[in-house]
Design a protein around this motif. Structure first.
Motif, PDB file in Angstrom:
ATOM      1  N   ARG A  13      -2.863   1.125  -9.786  1.00 16.94           N
ATOM      2  CA  ARG A  13      -3.982   0.825  -8.882  1.00 16.94           C
ATOM      3  C   ARG A  13      -3.840   1.593  -7.572  1.00 16.94           C
ATOM      4  NH1 ARG A  13      -2.843  -4.636 -10.374  1.00 16.94           N
ATOM      5  NH2 ARG A  13      -4.360  -5.419 -11.895  1.00 16.94           N
ATOM      6  N   LEU A  14      -2.634   1.619  -7.044  1.00 13.74           N
ATOM      7  CA  LEU A  14      -2.412   2.309  -5.769  1.00 13.74           C
ATOM      8  C   LEU A  14      -2.651   3.803  -5.907  1.00 13.74           C
ATOM      9  CD1 LEU A  14       0.797   0.462  -4.500  1.00 13.74           C
ATOM     10  CD2 LEU A  14      -1.530   0.208  -3.646  1.00 13.74           C
ATOM     11  N   TRP A  15      -2.148   4.388  -6.975  1.00 12.63           N
ATOM     12  CA  TRP A  15      -2.329   5.833  -7.182  1.00 12.63           C
ATOM     13  C   TRP A  15      -3.811   6.191  -7.277  1.00 12.63           C
ATOM     14  CZ3 TRP A  15      -1.750   8.528 -12.533  1.00 12.63           C
ATOM     15  CH2 TRP A  15      -1.908   9.909 -12.376  1.00 12.63           C
ATOM     16  N   ALA A  16      -4.581   5.375  -8.024  1.00 14.76           N
ATOM     17  CA  ALA A  16      -5.987   5.685  -8.259  1.00 14.76           C
ATOM     18  C   ALA A  16      -6.886   5.323  -7.078  1.00 14.76           C
ATOM     19  CB  ALA A  16      -6.475   4.958  -9.510  1.00 14.76           C
ATOM     20  N   GLY A  17      -6.391   4.519  -6.151  1.00 16.99           N
ATOM     21  CA  GLY A  17      -7.198   4.105  -5.017  1.00 16.99           C
ATOM     22  C   GLY A  17      -6.981   4.990  -3.799  1.00 16.99           C
ATOM     23  N   PRO A  18      -7.621   4.667  -2.685  1.00 17.65           N
ATOM     24  CA  PRO A  18      -7.416   5.439  -1.453  1.00 17.65           C
ATOM     25  C   PRO A  18      -5.986   5.298  -0.943  1.00 17.65           C
ATOM     26  CG  PRO A  18      -9.351   3.997  -1.307  1.00 17.65           C
ATOM     27  CD  PRO A  18      -8.600   3.575  -2.514  1.00 17.65           C
ATOM     28  N   TRP A  19      -5.384   6.404  -0.572  1.00 17.58           N
ATOM     29  CA  TRP A  19      -4.008   6.374  -0.074  1.00 17.58           C
ATOM     30  C   TRP A  19      -3.950   6.020   1.414  1.00 17.58           C
ATOM     31  CZ3 TRP A  19      -0.919  11.116  -2.361  1.00 17.58           C
ATOM     32  CH2 TRP A  19      -0.967  11.065  -3.761  1.00 17.58           C
ATOM     33  N   HIS A  20      -4.982   6.361   2.152  1.00 15.85           N
ATOM     34  CA  HIS A  20      -5.046   6.096   3.594  1.00 15.85           C
ATOM     35  C   HIS A  20      -3.888   6.737   4.358  1.00 15.85           C
ATOM     36  CE1 HIS A  20      -8.408   3.445   2.914  1.00 15.85           C
ATOM     37  NE2 HIS A  20      -7.689   2.628   2.138  1.00 15.85           N
TER      38      HIS A  20
ATOM     39  N   PRO B 163       3.418  10.243  -3.947  1.00 12.36           N
ATOM     40  CA  PRO B 163       2.637   9.611  -2.881  1.00 12.36           C
ATOM     41  C   PRO B 163       3.495   8.837  -1.881  1.00 12.36           C
ATOM     42  CG  PRO B 163       1.577   9.276  -4.998  1.00 12.36           C
ATOM     43  CD  PRO B 163       2.905   9.918  -5.281  1.00 12.36           C
ATOM     44  N   PHE B 164       4.575   8.229  -2.365  1.00 10.73           N
ATOM     45  CA  PHE B 164       5.409   7.414  -1.488  1.00 10.73           C
ATOM     46  C   PHE B 164       6.305   8.276  -0.603  1.00 10.73           C
ATOM     47  CE2 PHE B 164       4.108   4.947  -5.134  1.00 10.73           C
ATOM     48  CZ  PHE B 164       3.591   3.805  -4.528  1.00 10.73           C
ATOM     49  N   ALA B 165       6.713   9.443  -1.116  1.00 10.86           N
ATOM     50  CA  ALA B 165       7.430  10.398  -0.272  1.00 10.86           C
ATOM     51  C   ALA B 165       6.508  10.944   0.812  1.00 10.86           C
ATOM     52  CB  ALA B 165       7.991  11.535  -1.119  1.00 10.86           C
ATOM     53  N   LEU B 166       5.256  11.209   0.453  1.00 11.01           N
ATOM     54  CA  LEU B 166       4.284  11.694   1.440  1.00 11.01           C
ATOM     55  C   LEU B 166       3.968  10.618   2.471  1.00 11.01           C
ATOM     56  CD1 LEU B 166       1.987  13.630  -1.037  1.00 11.01           C
ATOM     57  CD2 LEU B 166       3.371  14.651   0.791  1.00 11.01           C
ATOM     58  N   SER B 167       3.986   9.350   2.047  1.00  6.30           N
ATOM     59  CA  SER B 167       3.816   8.257   3.002  1.00  6.30           C
ATOM     60  C   SER B 167       4.892   8.304   4.075  1.00  6.30           C
ATOM     61  CB  SER B 167       3.882   6.909   2.268  1.00  6.30           C
ATOM     62  OG  SER B 167       3.911   5.831   3.181  1.00  6.30           O
ATOM     63  N   CYS B 168       6.130   8.547   3.652  1.00  5.82           N
ATOM     64  CA  CYS B 168       7.232   8.643   4.619  1.00  5.82           C
ATOM     65  C   CYS B 168       7.074   9.879   5.500  1.00  5.82           C
ATOM     66  CB  CYS B 168       8.569   8.679   3.883  1.00  5.82           C
ATOM     67  SG  CYS B 168       8.982   7.130   3.062  1.00  5.82           S
TER      68      CYS B 168
ATOM     69  N   THR C 192       0.842  -1.197   0.000  1.00  6.02           N
ATOM     70  CA  THR C 192       0.000   0.000   0.000  1.00  6.02           C
ATOM     71  C   THR C 192       0.872   1.241   0.000  1.00  6.02           C
ATOM     72  OG1 THR C 192      -0.105   0.162   2.418  1.00  6.02           O
ATOM     73  CG2 THR C 192      -1.768  -1.225   1.334  1.00  6.02           C
ATOM     74  N   ILE C 193       0.246   2.372  -0.321  1.00  7.15           N
ATOM     75  CA  ILE C 193       0.982   3.631  -0.238  1.00  7.15           C
ATOM     76  C   ILE C 193       1.291   3.952   1.219  1.00  7.15           C
ATOM     77  CG2 ILE C 193       0.799   6.131  -0.569  1.00  7.15           C
ATOM     78  CD1 ILE C 193      -0.644   5.561  -3.196  1.00  7.15           C
ATOM     79  N   ALA C 194       0.299   3.861   2.091  1.00 10.12           N
ATOM     80  CA  ALA C 194       0.517   4.167   3.507  1.00 10.12           C
ATOM     81  C   ALA C 194       1.565   3.248   4.124  1.00 10.12           C
ATOM     82  CB  ALA C 194      -0.794   4.059   4.276  1.00 10.12           C
TER      83      ALA C 194
END
Length: 293
Positions: A221-228, A106-111, A76-78
Motif C-alpha cells: 500500500r505504501l509503495w503504491a500510494g503517495p510517498w510525500h 523508498p525508505f532509504a530515500l526517506s532517510c 508512512t514512507i516519509a
C-alpha cells in the motif's frame, strides 16, 4: 564454510520492539540496509564479508509489522526517517549511510530527505521507484508485485489468504517455492538462485510473514500510494545501482528516481548482465560508492 559475523537481536525503540541483524565489523562505520518486499532482515549475509573488508557495520532492521518488529499503525514512507533516527539513537549511532534494496529503496530515500546532516550518503540496489501517475511507471515490474498491489487495494482478504498460503507452501516445499519465483526472473537471477540452497534462500520470506500478512500488505500500500517525500531536501549523494537484466524492477525506475532528485545529486551505475538478485554480488561496489569521496 565462510566465517560469518552475524548478530540477530531485538531492541526497544520508543516503546516498540524492533528486530535487526548486524553484519560486518561491529565497530565499523554504520550503514543501514533496508530490505525489500515481501522480505525481512534475514538473508542479508551477502553483506557480511564485504562489510568486514571495508570496516563497515551493516544494520538491517525489520520495518513495522515485518518479522520481529512490532506493528506501527499509520506508518508512512516519509515518516520512516524519524523511525530510523530513533533507532540510531538507541544503537548509539550518530551519523550513518543507507542502502535501499528493491522495495527498500523508498525508505532509504526517506532517510536521504529526512535525516538531515546525520546521513552521509545513500545507495539504491535495484531500488523501486514511485508507481504514481507517471506514464509507464508500472511497465517492466514483476507481475507478482503488480498482482499484490492490485489485490491489496481491490481484494485485501484474498491477498491475505494468498500470502498465508504462500508462507505455508514455502515452509513445506522451499524448492518448489524457488521454482515459482524463478519463473519471472531473468537468466542471471536464475543462475544466481541455482548456486544457493533453496531453504536458506526463502527464510527471508517466511520471516516477513511471521506475524501474518498485514505488515507485507502495508508495504505494498505504501509503495503504491503517495510517498510525500521532500525530494529537494536531499543534499548528500545518491548512488543508484541497477542491473540491465533486472526482470523485477526496470531501469526506467532508476532513471525516474534520478530525475526527481536535485541536480548533481544522483549517479546511476548501470550493470550489464545483472539482475534483481544477482546484484547482491555487487554489494562491495555499492559499499565502496558510499565510502569513497
Amino acid at each position: 564454510m565462510t566465517d560469518r559475523h552475524v548478530t540477530d537481536r531485538h531492541v526497544t525503540v520508543e516503546g516498540r520492539t524492533v528486530a535487526l541483524t548486524e553484519h560486518g565489523d561491529p565497530d565499523g562505520a554504520p550503514v543501514f540496509l533496508f530490505h525489500g518486499t515481501p522480505d525481512s532482515r534475514l538473508g542479508k549475509e551477502f553483506t557480511d564479508a564485504p562489510a568486514r573488508e571495508r570496516g563497515l557495520r551493516v544494520i538491517c532492521p525489520d520495518r513495522g509489522g515485518i518479522g520481529g518488529s512490532d506493528p506501527l499503525p499509520d506508518r508512512t514512507i516519509a515518516g520512516y526517517a524519524g523511525e530510523v533516527l530513533a533507532l540510531a539513537d538507541v544503537l548509539g549511532v550518530d551519523r550513518f549511510a543507507t542502502v535501499g534494496y528493491s522495495a527498500g529503496g523508498p525508505f532509504a530515500l526517506s532517510c536521504a530527505a529526512g535525516c538531515g546532516t546525520r546521513i552521509t550518503g545513500t545507495a539504491l540496489m535495484a531500488g523501486a521507484g514511485p508507481i504514481d501517475d507517471r506514464p509507464g511507471a508500472k511497465e517492466g515490474l514483476a507481475p507478482s508485485d503488480l498482482d499484490a498491489v492490485r489485490l491489496v487495494e481491490e481484494h485485501p482478504h484474498r491477498e491475505a489468504l494468498l500470502l498465508r498460503f504462500q508462507k505455508w507452501a514455502t515452509q513445506l516445499a522451499p524448492s518448489s517455492a524457488v521454482d515459482q519465483v524463478s519463473s519471472e526472473l531473468s537468466a542471471p537471477d536464475r543462475e544466481f538462485l541455482a548456486r544457493r540452497p533453496a531453504g536458506e534462500e526463502m527464510t527471508f520470506f517466511v520471516e516477513a510473514l511471521r506475524q501474518g500478512p498485514a505488515g507485507v500488505m502495508d508495504e505494498y500500500r505504501l509503495w503504491a500510494g503517495p510517498w510525500h517525500l521532500q525530494w529537494s531536501a536531499v543534499a548528500t549523494p545518491v548512488e543508484i545501482f541497477q542491473g540491465e537484466d533486472d526482470g523485477m524492477v526496470p531501469m526506467h525506475h532508476a532513471e525516474d528516481i534520478a530525475s526527481r532528485l536535485p541536480p548533481g545529486t544522483a549517479r546511476i551505475h548501470r550493470l550489464p548482465g545483472v539482475g534483481h538478485l544477482s546484484i547482491q554480488d555487487h554489494v562491495g561496489d555499492v559499499l565502496d560508492a558510499l565510502t569513497t569521496p
